[in-house]
Design a protein around this motif. Structure first.
Motif, PDB file in Angstrom:
ATOM      1  N   PHE A 126      50.129  72.160  35.480  1.00  0.00           N
ATOM      2  CA  PHE A 126      49.148  72.656  36.431  1.00  0.00           C
ATOM      3  C   PHE A 126      49.155  74.176  36.537  1.00  0.00           C
ATOM      4  CE2 PHE A 126      49.789  68.378  38.726  1.00  0.00           C
ATOM      5  CZ  PHE A 126      48.907  67.776  37.853  1.00  0.00           C
ATOM      6  N   GLY A 127      50.322  74.768  36.404  1.00  0.00           N
ATOM      7  CA  GLY A 127      50.396  76.218  36.467  1.00  0.00           C
ATOM      8  C   GLY A 127      49.612  76.866  35.345  1.00  0.00           C
ATOM      9  N   SER A 128      49.670  76.264  34.155  1.00  0.00           N
ATOM     10  CA  SER A 128      48.916  76.784  33.018  1.00  0.00           C
ATOM     11  C   SER A 128      47.424  76.685  33.270  1.00  0.00           C
ATOM     12  CB  SER A 128      49.296  76.002  31.753  1.00  0.00           C
ATOM     13  OG  SER A 128      48.500  76.397  30.658  1.00  0.00           O
ATOM     14  N   VAL A 129      46.982  75.564  33.835  1.00  0.00           N
ATOM     15  CA  VAL A 129      45.557  75.381  34.131  1.00  0.00           C
ATOM     16  C   VAL A 129      45.099  76.406  35.158  1.00  0.00           C
ATOM     17  CG1 VAL A 129      43.826  73.789  35.050  1.00  0.00           C
ATOM     18  CG2 VAL A 129      45.651  72.925  33.565  1.00  0.00           C
ATOM     19  N   ALA A 130      45.873  76.564  36.229  1.00  0.00           N
ATOM     20  CA  ALA A 130      45.493  77.499  37.282  1.00  0.00           C
ATOM     21  C   ALA A 130      45.375  78.922  36.747  1.00  0.00           C
ATOM     22  CB  ALA A 130      46.518  77.446  38.410  1.00  0.00           C
ATOM     23  N   GLY A 131      46.271  79.276  35.824  1.00  0.00           N
ATOM     24  CA  GLY A 131      46.253  80.625  35.283  1.00  0.00           C
ATOM     25  C   GLY A 131      45.059  80.902  34.386  1.00  0.00           C
ATOM     26  N   LYS A 132      44.620  79.880  33.642  1.00  0.00           N
ATOM     27  CA  LYS A 132      43.535  80.073  32.673  1.00  0.00           C
ATOM     28  C   LYS A 132      42.144  79.846  33.253  1.00  0.00           C
ATOM     29  CE  LYS A 132      46.414  78.637  28.746  1.00  0.00           C
ATOM     30  NZ  LYS A 132      46.658  77.571  27.743  1.00  0.00           N
ATOM     31  N   MET A 133      42.033  79.031  34.307  1.00  0.00           N
ATOM     32  CA  MET A 133      40.722  78.615  34.779  1.00  0.00           C
ATOM     33  C   MET A 133      39.816  79.763  35.206  1.00  0.00           C
ATOM     34  SD  MET A 133      39.959  75.517  34.328  1.00  0.00           S
ATOM     35  CE  MET A 133      38.400  75.760  35.165  1.00  0.00           C
ATOM     36  N   PRO A 134      40.282  80.798  35.922  1.00  0.00           N
ATOM     37  CA  PRO A 134      39.342  81.849  36.340  1.00  0.00           C
ATOM     38  C   PRO A 134      38.629  82.501  35.152  1.00  0.00           C
ATOM     39  CG  PRO A 134      41.376  82.021  37.586  1.00  0.00           C
ATOM     40  CD  PRO A 134      41.635  81.015  36.506  1.00  0.00           C
ATOM     41  N   GLN A 135      39.394  82.828  34.088  1.00  0.00           N
ATOM     42  CA  GLN A 135      38.771  83.463  32.923  1.00  0.00           C
ATOM     43  C   GLN A 135      37.861  82.499  32.185  1.00  0.00           C
ATOM     44  OE1 GLN A 135      39.057  86.805  32.330  1.00  0.00           O
ATOM     45  NE2 GLN A 135      37.319  86.350  30.988  1.00  0.00           N
ATOM     46  N   ILE A 136      38.250  81.228  32.116  1.00  0.00           N
ATOM     47  CA  ILE A 136      37.385  80.233  31.478  1.00  0.00           C
ATOM     48  C   ILE A 136      36.040  80.165  32.195  1.00  0.00           C
ATOM     49  CG2 ILE A 136      37.069  77.753  31.125  1.00  0.00           C
ATOM     50  CD1 ILE A 136      40.029  77.529  30.477  1.00  0.00           C
ATOM     51  N   ILE A 137      36.062  80.117  33.529  1.00  0.00           N
ATOM     52  CA  ILE A 137      34.821  80.030  34.298  1.00  0.00           C
ATOM     53  C   ILE A 137      33.965  81.280  34.064  1.00  0.00           C
ATOM     54  CG2 ILE A 137      33.821  79.929  36.602  1.00  0.00           C
ATOM     55  CD1 ILE A 137      35.040  77.290  35.610  1.00  0.00           C
ATOM     56  N   ARG A 138      34.589  82.441  34.065  1.00  0.00           N
ATOM     57  CA  ARG A 138      33.820  83.661  33.820  1.00  0.00           C
ATOM     58  C   ARG A 138      33.212  83.653  32.413  1.00  0.00           C
ATOM     59  NH1 ARG A 138      38.604  86.073  36.290  1.00  0.00           N
ATOM     60  NH2 ARG A 138      38.165  86.512  38.486  1.00  0.00           N
ATOM     61  N   ASP A 139      33.984  83.191  31.438  1.00  0.00           N
ATOM     62  CA  ASP A 139      33.498  83.189  30.052  1.00  0.00           C
ATOM     63  C   ASP A 139      32.330  82.222  29.862  1.00  0.00           C
ATOM     64  OD1 ASP A 139      35.355  85.076  29.356  1.00  0.00           O
ATOM     65  OD2 ASP A 139      36.761  83.679  28.412  1.00  0.00           O
ATOM     66  N   VAL A 140      32.406  81.033  30.468  1.00  0.00           N
ATOM     67  CA  VAL A 140      31.283  80.090  30.282  1.00  0.00           C
ATOM     68  C   VAL A 140      30.036  80.582  31.014  1.00  0.00           C
ATOM     69  CG1 VAL A 140      32.680  78.037  29.791  1.00  0.00           C
ATOM     70  CG2 VAL A 140      32.126  78.601  32.164  1.00  0.00           C
ATOM     71  N   ASN A 141      30.219  81.223  32.162  1.00  0.00           N
ATOM     72  CA  ASN A 141      29.057  81.786  32.853  1.00  0.00           C
ATOM     73  C   ASN A 141      28.417  82.901  32.031  1.00  0.00           C
ATOM     74  OD1 ASN A 141      28.972  80.172  35.175  1.00  0.00           O
ATOM     75  ND2 ASN A 141      30.501  81.408  36.221  1.00  0.00           N
ATOM     76  N   SER A 142      29.255  83.699  31.383  1.00  0.00           N
ATOM     77  CA  SER A 142      28.731  84.760  30.513  1.00  0.00           C
ATOM     78  C   SER A 142      27.992  84.176  29.314  1.00  0.00           C
ATOM     79  CB  SER A 142      29.875  85.658  30.021  1.00  0.00           C
ATOM     80  OG  SER A 142      30.454  86.376  31.094  1.00  0.00           O
ATOM     81  N   ALA A 143      28.523  83.086  28.760  1.00  0.00           N
ATOM     82  CA  ALA A 143      27.880  82.453  27.608  1.00  0.00           C
ATOM     83  C   ALA A 143      26.509  81.904  27.983  1.00  0.00           C
ATOM     84  CB  ALA A 143      28.764  81.337  27.065  1.00  0.00           C
ATOM     85  N   VAL A 144      26.408  81.280  29.167  1.00  0.00           N
ATOM     86  CA  VAL A 144      25.119  80.752  29.618  1.00  0.00           C
ATOM     87  C   VAL A 144      24.131  81.903  29.842  1.00  0.00           C
ATOM     88  CG1 VAL A 144      23.945  79.548  31.503  1.00  0.00           C
ATOM     89  CG2 VAL A 144      26.093  78.644  30.598  1.00  0.00           C
ATOM     90  N   ALA A 145      24.626  83.027  30.351  1.00  0.00           N
ATOM     91  CA  ALA A 145      23.747  84.185  30.567  1.00  0.00           C
ATOM     92  C   ALA A 145      23.306  84.810  29.248  1.00  0.00           C
ATOM     93  CB  ALA A 145      24.476  85.222  31.426  1.00  0.00           C
TER      94      ALA A 145
END
Length: 415
Positions: A126-145
């Protein structure tokens, strides 16, 4: 008197029971009923027991009420500030849109990162997921844009649906329900936009889990049943993904119905889940993105529901889960199921609960210890584990062993 207390009192009187008679029928202390009717609060599990004794749905006893004051900040909530910012960015009076990035996103690489994150979640990192999720969300939002049309836009939306689904799973696990709801809603929206009904359906599976944890049994069942009806496959032609999603929706519907004192509807939903599992078992390749679903999972969930029903038999749960029985540790190892498998370990907690019900606390501790060895991060987020340990602490007549005290401390049962 609170609205909850008023509801309990009303249904008790309609049933013609005194507080003492209701407590006796529910197997609770009379002081518990008295305290509740005077405005006190109880756990959802206790409310379910009272509803069963009154022969009403659990949801009929629930009502909106003013929550208790917050006495301290949840450290998990504070630790998720960056993920919260990525999922729910600040809004002002002007329209807020994601800026188009200068550099073209690498969609295959981004999808690989998301699925690696899902694998980490499934392995309880879970610690690994928590650490990576913010950047993942930003990256997918950027890709959609960046990709505003065409196949690449659809691929970006599909990647964002999987990313939001991962976020919703993780946030539900750590009990951040409002943020999880937001993430799952986004996953459904994007998956529907690209006609990926399997991902949208699995987001509903997790949404039903979230609603169950909130005690919203009617809502959880309705969401699962309506989606299962929409996705019902032709068994002979369905993909493993579709069968797994359909089966999980049926299991969620069953769990909600049983907890809402509607065992017949729960049994019907479990039969649907068993049909999905049987069809999956006949397929040469049953691999899919949505975790393990098979006849063993369906059977173990049925035993978990067994302990909740009015005439649930803990001895049946134990008999089918020990020695070389079909849901025993021996059977799971023979089937080469990983020790970290969530469904297996959830079932171990079910067995621990059954042992507690028959007064065999040492055997219950054996199951808790096995789960702690395999999934320590996962275990501390499980309410069933906390309830089991609390029951051992309360009911054991002899002094707690050192292992019991240690486990109770780790699960937050003892200070």
């Amino acid at each position: 008197m609170s609205a909850l207390g008023e509801n309990v009192r009303k249904h008790r009187r309609l049933a013609g029971l005194t507080q003492e008679q209701l407590a006796y029928a529910a197997g609770l202390a009379p002081s518990t009923v008295a305290k509740l009717e005077q405005g006190g609060s109880v756990r959802i599990e206790t409310l379910h027991i009272l509803a069963r004794a009154l022969h009403v749905k659990t949801s009929q006893l629930m009502a909106s009420d003013t929550p208790e004051p917050v006495r301290g900040e949840d450290p998990t909530r504070v630790g998720l500030a960056e993920l919260r910012s990525a999922l729910t960015p600040p809004l002002g009076i002007e329209d807020c849109v994601n800026e188009r990035p200068d550099e073209e996103p690498d969609l295959p690489a981004l999808l690989e990162v998301i699925r690696t994150g899902s694998a980490s979640y499934d392995s309880d990192k879970f610690g690994s997921v928590a650490g990576k999720m913010p950047q993942i969300i930003r990256d997918v939002n950027s890709a959609v844009a960046y990709y505003d049309s065409g196949d690449e836009h659809a691929q970006a939306l599909s990647a964002r649906a999987e990313a939001y689904l991962l976020g919703g799973r993780y946030l539900t696990q750590v009990r951040q329900y409002d943020l999880a709801y937001h993430a799952l809603s986004g996953a459904m929206r994007d998956a529907r936009a690209v006609q990926d009904l399997n991902t949208a359906g699995y987001a509903v599976v997790i949404m039903s889990w979230l609603l169950l944890r909130q005690g919203r049994f009617d809502d959880a069942e309705r969401a699962a049943v309506e989606t299962a009806d929409r996705l019902e496959p032709r068994i002979s032609k369905a993909s493993p993904e579709r069968l797994a999603v359909w089966g999980w929706l049926a299991l969620q519907a069953a769990a909600a119905a049983v907890r809402n004192n509607r065992p017949d509807d729960g049994a019907e939903a479990r039969r649907i889940a068993e049909s999905a599992a049987a069809a999956l078992g006949r397929q040469a390749d049953s691999r899919h993105r949505f975790g393990r679903f098979d006849s063993a999972v369906a059977g173990m969930k049925g035993l978990e529901d067994e302990l909740i029903t009015e005439n649930g038999d803990p001895y049946r749960v134990i008999d089918e889960s020990t020695a070389k029985a079909r849901f025993s540790d021996h059977a799971m190892k023979a089937a080469r199921i990983a020790e970290t498998d969530k469904e297996w370990n959830r079932h171990r907690l079910t067995v621990a609960t059954a042992y507690i019900k028959v007064g065999e606390h040492d055997k219950a501790m054996d199951r808790l210890t096995a789960v702690d060895y395999a999934n320590p991060q996962w275990l501390r987020h499980q309410r069933m584990a906390q309830d089991a340990m609390a029951a051992i602490v309360q009911r054991r007549k002899r002094r707690l062993t050192a292992d019991m005290r240690s486990m109770a401390t780790r699960l937050g049962v003892l200070g």
